[in-house]
Design an enzyme around this catalytic site. Structure first.
Site, PDB file in Angstrom:
ATOM      1  N   CYS A 141      32.103  18.990  59.211  1.00 50.68           N
ATOM      2  CA  CYS A 141      31.124  19.894  59.573  1.00 50.68           C
ATOM      3  C   CYS A 141      31.189  19.658  61.198  1.00 50.68           C
ATOM      4  O   CYS A 141      30.843  18.992  61.955  1.00 50.68           O
ATOM      5  CB  CYS A 141      29.836  19.333  59.462  1.00 50.68           C
ATOM      6  SG  CYS A 141      28.409  20.149  59.809  1.00 50.68           S
ATOM      7  N   CYS A 144      27.849  19.918  62.990  1.00 49.62           N
ATOM      8  CA  CYS A 144      27.283  18.562  63.041  1.00 49.62           C
ATOM      9  C   CYS A 144      27.952  17.611  64.060  1.00 49.62           C
ATOM     10  O   CYS A 144      27.281  17.072  64.954  1.00 49.62           O
ATOM     11  CB  CYS A 144      27.316  17.911  61.678  1.00 49.62           C
ATOM     12  SG  CYS A 144      26.911  18.818  60.108  1.00 49.62           S
ATOM     13  N   ASP A 145      29.238  17.520  64.097  1.00 52.88           N
ATOM     14  CA  ASP A 145      29.821  16.830  64.890  1.00 52.88           C
ATOM     15  C   ASP A 145      30.887  17.024  66.003  1.00 52.88           C
ATOM     16  O   ASP A 145      31.320  16.335  66.904  1.00 52.88           O
ATOM     17  CB  ASP A 145      30.879  15.958  63.717  1.00 52.88           C
ATOM     18  CG  ASP A 145      30.234  15.016  62.545  1.00 52.88           C
ATOM     19  OD1 ASP A 145      28.957  14.830  63.025  1.00 52.88           O
ATOM     20  OD2 ASP A 145      30.735  15.030  61.623  1.00 52.88           O
TER      21      ASP A 145
HETATM   22  C1  LIG Z   1      30.395  14.352  57.116  1.00 52.37           C
HETATM   23  C2  LIG Z   1      28.961  15.202  57.191  1.00 52.37           C
HETATM   24  C3  LIG Z   1      28.309  15.125  58.497  1.00 52.37           C
HETATM   25  C4  LIG Z   1      27.147  15.832  58.411  1.00 52.37           C
HETATM   26  N1  LIG Z   1      26.222  15.723  59.627  1.00 52.37           N
HETATM   27  C5  LIG Z   1      25.143  16.441  59.812  1.00 52.37           C
HETATM   28  C6  LIG Z   1      24.329  16.138  61.031  1.00 52.37           C
HETATM   29  O1  LIG Z   1      24.747  15.446  61.835  1.00 52.37           O
HETATM   30  N2  LIG Z   1      23.087  17.039  61.246  1.00 52.37           N
HETATM   31  C7  LIG Z   1      22.901  17.964  59.997  1.00 52.37           C
HETATM   32  O2  LIG Z   1      21.997  18.600  60.120  1.00 52.37           O
HETATM   33  N3  LIG Z   1      23.571  18.205  58.817  1.00 52.37           N
HETATM   34  C8  LIG Z   1      24.818  17.328  58.797  1.00 52.37           C
HETATM   35  N4  LIG Z   1      25.724  17.390  57.525  1.00 52.37           N
HETATM   36  C9  LIG Z   1      25.107  18.647  56.707  1.00 52.37           C
HETATM   37  C10 LIG Z   1      24.173  17.744  55.860  1.00 52.37           C
HETATM   38  O3  LIG Z   1      24.453  16.641  55.398  1.00 52.37           O
HETATM   39  C11 LIG Z   1      23.656  18.924  54.657  1.00 52.37           C
HETATM   40  O4  LIG Z   1      23.472  20.118  55.125  1.00 52.37           O
HETATM   41  C12 LIG Z   1      22.411  18.259  53.796  1.00 52.37           C
HETATM   42  O5  LIG Z   1      22.793  16.794  53.325  1.00 52.37           O
HETATM   43  C13 LIG Z   1      22.060  18.949  52.673  1.00 52.37           C
HETATM   44  O6  LIG Z   1      21.111  18.522  51.979  1.00 52.37           O
HETATM   45  P1  LIG Z   1      20.718  18.717  50.476  1.00 52.37           P
HETATM   46  O7  LIG Z   1      19.383  18.050  50.294  1.00 52.37           O
HETATM   47  O8  LIG Z   1      20.467  20.310  50.115  1.00 52.37           O
HETATM   48  O9  LIG Z   1      21.911  18.037  49.593  1.00 52.37           O
HETATM   49  P2  LIG Z   1      22.878  16.994  49.637  1.00 52.37           P
HETATM   50  O10 LIG Z   1      22.575  16.019  50.993  1.00 52.37           O
HETATM   51  O11 LIG Z   1      24.115  17.453  49.632  1.00 52.37           O
HETATM   52  O12 LIG Z   1      22.193  16.120  48.584  1.00 52.37           O
HETATM   53  C14 LIG Z   1      22.406  16.395  47.322  1.00 52.37           C
HETATM   54  C15 LIG Z   1      21.783  15.525  46.276  1.00 52.37           C
HETATM   55  O13 LIG Z   1      21.860  15.868  45.011  1.00 52.37           O
HETATM   56  C16 LIG Z   1      22.219  14.916  44.097  1.00 52.37           C
HETATM   57  N5  LIG Z   1      22.832  15.406  42.612  1.00 52.37           N
HETATM   58  C17 LIG Z   1      24.032  16.263  42.656  1.00 52.37           C
HETATM   59  N6  LIG Z   1      24.061  16.576  41.430  1.00 52.37           N
HETATM   60  C18 LIG Z   1      23.130  15.858  40.720  1.00 52.37           C
HETATM   61  C19 LIG Z   1      22.703  15.759  39.209  1.00 52.37           C
HETATM   62  N7  LIG Z   1      23.343  16.460  38.346  1.00 52.37           N
HETATM   63  N8  LIG Z   1      21.516  15.256  39.080  1.00 52.37           N
HETATM   64  C20 LIG Z   1      20.779  14.507  39.861  1.00 52.37           C
HETATM   65  N9  LIG Z   1      21.301  14.540  41.283  1.00 52.37           N
HETATM   66  C21 LIG Z   1      22.275  15.192  41.569  1.00 52.37           C
HETATM   67  C22 LIG Z   1      23.321  14.259  44.714  1.00 52.37           C
HETATM   68  O14 LIG Z   1      23.393  12.771  44.432  1.00 52.37           O
HETATM   69  C23 LIG Z   1      22.587  14.052  46.236  1.00 52.37           C
HETATM   70  O15 LIG Z   1      21.721  12.939  46.224  1.00 52.37           O
HETATM   71  C24 LIG Z   1      26.696  16.854  57.519  1.00 52.37           C
HETATM   72  C25 LIG Z   1      27.465  16.746  56.481  1.00 52.37           C
HETATM   73  C26 LIG Z   1      28.597  16.126  56.170  1.00 52.37           C
HETATM   74  C27 LIG Z   1      29.551  16.336  55.135  1.00 52.37           C
END
Ligand SMILES: Cc1cc2nc3c(=O)[nH]c(=O)nc-3n(C[C@H](O)[C@H](O)[C@H](O)COP(=O)(O)OP(=O)(O)OC[C@H]3O[C@@H](n4cnc5c(N)ncnc54)[C@H](O)[C@@H]3O)c2cc1C
Length: 320
Positions: A141, A144-145
């Protein structure tokens, strides 16, 4: 009705920023949300050390701590957080219909509303040195980083629009960006290629792949290989960004919910509504554009409000 099957008002699938924000709002609206965390409790942010751009943390915060705090906040209002993976869904087509959910292939549940927040998983190259240095200079990302590598030399792998966008974003912050493209052309749109080619401190190397990421604890360099000649070359870098795509976690919704051609859920008319009444989608699972914690949280809030309004409408219709 089968008495042994639990029925919940609001079921939240996924425990990232979208899921927890939806939980906070749904719990405060007395929807008594039940959340299933999936295989990655806390979501993608648990894989990163420093989150510097989430509003409200003036000194930044590490990802896992932030997600524990979000869980505590959701639980404070009565969210029931359960460890478990939703493995099957059968969504009703009817307004006011009941959605059937299976958890871990065994537990059956019924839900009046469902909020899907299953996120998207960043793709990595899968080579050992890359995996070893994830969080130590290897990131998926740039937005992000990238800031952590201000004024430094970095490299980025990828050839699509996102890679081109992230490469030019990094070029604004970093001293030099080397972009590795596996083929002899870029997949990115002509407009994006134009931006890349007109960025002075951004060098594109075609037919070039990562051979090894160098460094023990943190990234110190990159050994690249030309896939036509086999010639290898090392460059010093402190950050390596992988921009080869994301996979939305939507496998279990196939055939039931509308998706785009890359598997992202489609939501309707500036809301989190899917094509099934009472089923809402928030966070990265429906957003291939921004993919940030704060935007995921924003749509989590929207999903809970949409679910609450949907239930209120049904109740009004029933009592009218
Ligand atoms: C290395 C890295 C660094 C990042 N740093 C930043 C940052 O500094 N700032 C920022 O704003 N964003 C950052 N991001 C991006 C950010 O993490 C994502 O945009 C954000 O986490 C998305 O949130 P979400 O709730 O949509 O999904 P996610 O965080 O992807 O969570 C998905 C959830 O769904 C669950 N899940 C999936 N399938 C199932 C299922 N079948 N049944 C039950 N549960 C399920 C998973 O276990 C997880 O808990 C970063 C991403 C990465 C990879």
């Amino acid at each position: 009705m089968n008495e042994s099957i639990e029925r919940v008002k609001c079921l939240i699938i996924g425990s990232g920023p979208a899921g927890y924000t939806a939980a906070i709002y749904a719990a405060r609206a007395d929807l008594k949300p039940v959340m299933y965390t999936g295989m990655e409790p806390g979501g993608q942010l648990t894989t990163t050390t420093e989150v510097d751009n989430f509003p409200g943390y003036p000194d930044g915060i590490d990802g896992p701590t932030m997600m524990v705090q979000l869980q505590q906040q959701a639980e404070r209002f009565g969210t029931e957080v359960r460890i478990g993976m939703v493995t099957e869904v059968e969504f009703s087509d009817q307004v006011g219909g009941i959605h059937k959910i299976t958890v871990d292939n065994t537990t059956k549940l019924e839900a009046e509303t469902v909020i899907i927040s299953t996120g998207a998983t960043a793709k990595y190259l899968g080579i050992p040195s890359e995996q070893k240095l994830r969080g130590g200079g290897v990131s998926a990302c740039a937005v992000c980083d990238g800031f952590f590598y201000k004024g430094q030399d970095v490299a980025i792998v990828g050839a699509g629009d996102t890679a081109a966008e992230e490469a030019t974003y990094l070029a604004n912050i970093c001293k030099k960006v080397t972009m590795l493209v596996r083929k002899d052309y870029m997949r990115a749109s002509k407009a994006m290629q134009h931006r890349v080619n007109n960025t002075k401190n951004l060098e594109v190397l075609y037919n070039t792949e990562v051979d090894e990421v160098l460094g023990e604890q943190v990234v110190e360099g990159l050994r690249m290989v030309n896939n036509l000649t086999g010639e290898k070359k090392e460059i010093p870098i402190t950050g390596l960004f992988i921009a080869i795509g994301h996979k939305p976690n939507t496998e279990i919704f196939k055939g039931q919910l509308e998706m785009d051609d890359t598997g992202y859920l489609i939501t309707h008319s500036k809301s989190t509504k899917t094509n099934k009444p009472g089923v809402f989608a928030s966070g990265d699972v429906q957003d291939k554009e921004y993919r940030q914690a704060v935007t995921a949280a924003g749509t989590g809030c929207m999903a809970a409000l949409d679910a609450e309004r949907y239930l209120a409408t049904i109740e009004t219709e029933v009592t009218a």
